[in-house]
Design an enzyme around this catalytic site. Structure first.
Site, PDB file in Angstrom:
ATOM      1  N   TYR A 285      -3.442   0.283   1.618  1.00 31.73           N
ATOM      2  CA  TYR A 285      -4.701  -0.291   1.974  1.00 31.73           C
ATOM      3  C   TYR A 285      -4.287  -1.700   2.657  1.00 31.73           C
ATOM      4  O   TYR A 285      -5.130  -2.256   3.477  1.00 31.73           O
ATOM      5  CB  TYR A 285      -5.121  -0.579   0.347  1.00 31.73           C
ATOM      6  CG  TYR A 285      -6.528  -1.540   0.315  1.00 31.73           C
ATOM      7  CD1 TYR A 285      -7.645  -1.075   0.263  1.00 31.73           C
ATOM      8  CD2 TYR A 285      -6.462  -3.050  -0.129  1.00 31.73           C
ATOM      9  CE1 TYR A 285      -8.755  -1.729   0.366  1.00 31.73           C
ATOM     10  CE2 TYR A 285      -7.458  -3.691  -0.228  1.00 31.73           C
ATOM     11  CZ  TYR A 285      -8.678  -3.161  -0.018  1.00 31.73           C
ATOM     12  OH  TYR A 285      -9.892  -3.946   0.041  1.00 31.73           O
TER      13      TYR A 285
ATOM     14  N   SER B 155      -9.192  -8.180   3.786  1.00 26.82           N
ATOM     15  CA  SER B 155      -9.024  -8.249   2.377  1.00 26.82           C
ATOM     16  C   SER B 155      -7.860  -9.365   2.272  1.00 26.82           C
ATOM     17  O   SER B 155      -7.248  -9.780   3.104  1.00 26.82           O
ATOM     18  CB  SER B 155      -8.480  -6.877   2.020  1.00 26.82           C
ATOM     19  OG  SER B 155      -7.903  -7.174   0.672  1.00 26.82           O
TER      20      SER B 155
END
Length: 272
Positions: free
Chosen positions: A166, A153
């Site tokens: 995350y 990501s």
């Protein structure tokens, strides 16, 4: 299609295949002649996705119920796959996502973080990739070939506010990708490759409330993202398919341990 880049008749395991990105990628693979095995926790979601995928290409999508966090379940699934199919050609780790409890509100600071929720986000996004990779790459080690694609990501490259757990998990996925690339190629076969994609911003079910208001307009967070994205837009799920295809096919036969940004230029621009 050029045989060098063909994925026809190949068999790929896809975790998280019932999500927006997973179903798009699975549909693309099937449209190019491949077969997919979808893994997920919900039989209903799996069956709905299978039915959708098999409309144009019957019997190309297969489903197995299995939790990516449950080693015992995945080992049972692996044995069933081995018995029914013999080999697999690749694994795409799409299971993951952020959770509401692990996401700070704009008014909160790091000291308001909920440790337990953040821990769950790390476990799902990191160990939810590590566990299936270890289990299914063991098949690849025995057969001598295969391609693993992990999902990183933009949150692993720079600090993105509000999503600490995350971000930690996705940073872990990048070093895990490199670590596994070395381990599998050097100790088993140079035909086993492990790479990762680092998508930019795509609107999906898991982040829709962060990026869009109830009336469909963009949130302030979305406006900041788009201001830092040279292409000035969010990505479409289909725009991951080309890189997925490349990394699964023999066109990337000398590529392993790499992380590829598919982000509209987000990672290249300082915002100034």
């Amino acid at each position: 299609m050029n045989q060098f880049s063909s994925i026809e008749s190949k068999l790929y395991v896809v975790t998280g295949g019932t999500g927006v990105l997973g179903s798009s990628i699975s549909q693309y693979l099937i449209s190019n002649g491949a077969n997919v095995i979808l893994l997920g926790r919900s039989l209903n979601s799996l069956e709905e996705t299978q039915e959708m995928l098999n409309v144009k290409a019957p019997n190309r999508a297969h489903i197995f119920v299995g939790d990516v966090m449950n080693e015992k379940e995945l080992r049972t699934v692996k044995q069933t796959i081995l018995k029914n199919f013999g080999t697999i050609d690749g694994l795409i780790n799409l299971a993951g996502g952020n959770t509401q409890g692990a996401t700070l509100t704009p008014e909160q600071s790091i000291f308001d973080i909920t440790i337990e929720d953040s821990r769950k986000a790390v476990e799902l996004n990191l160990w939810g990739t590590v566990i299936p990779t270890l289990i299914f790459s063991e098949l690849m080690a025995k057969q001598g070939y295969g391609s693993v694609i992990n999902i990183s990501s933009m949150a692993s490259h720079q600090a993105i506010s509000r999503v600490l757990g995350y971000s930690i998990a996705k940073a872990g996925i990048e070093i895990f990708t490199k670590w596994m690339a070395h381990e599998l190629a050097s100790k088993f076969s140079d035909k086993i490759r492990v790479n990762a994609l680092a998508p930019g911003f795509f609107i999906g079910n898991q982040n829709r409330k962060l990026l869009t208001n109830e009336d469909g307009s963009y949130t302030e967070r979305s406006k900041k993202v788009l201001a830092k994205t040279p292409m000035g837009r969010f990505g479409d799920a289909s725009e991951l398919n080309g890189m997925i295809h490349y990394l699964l096919s023999d066109a990337s036969s000398f590529v392993t341990g790499s992380v590829y940004e598919v982000d509209g230029g987000f990672s290249s621009f300082s915002g100034v």
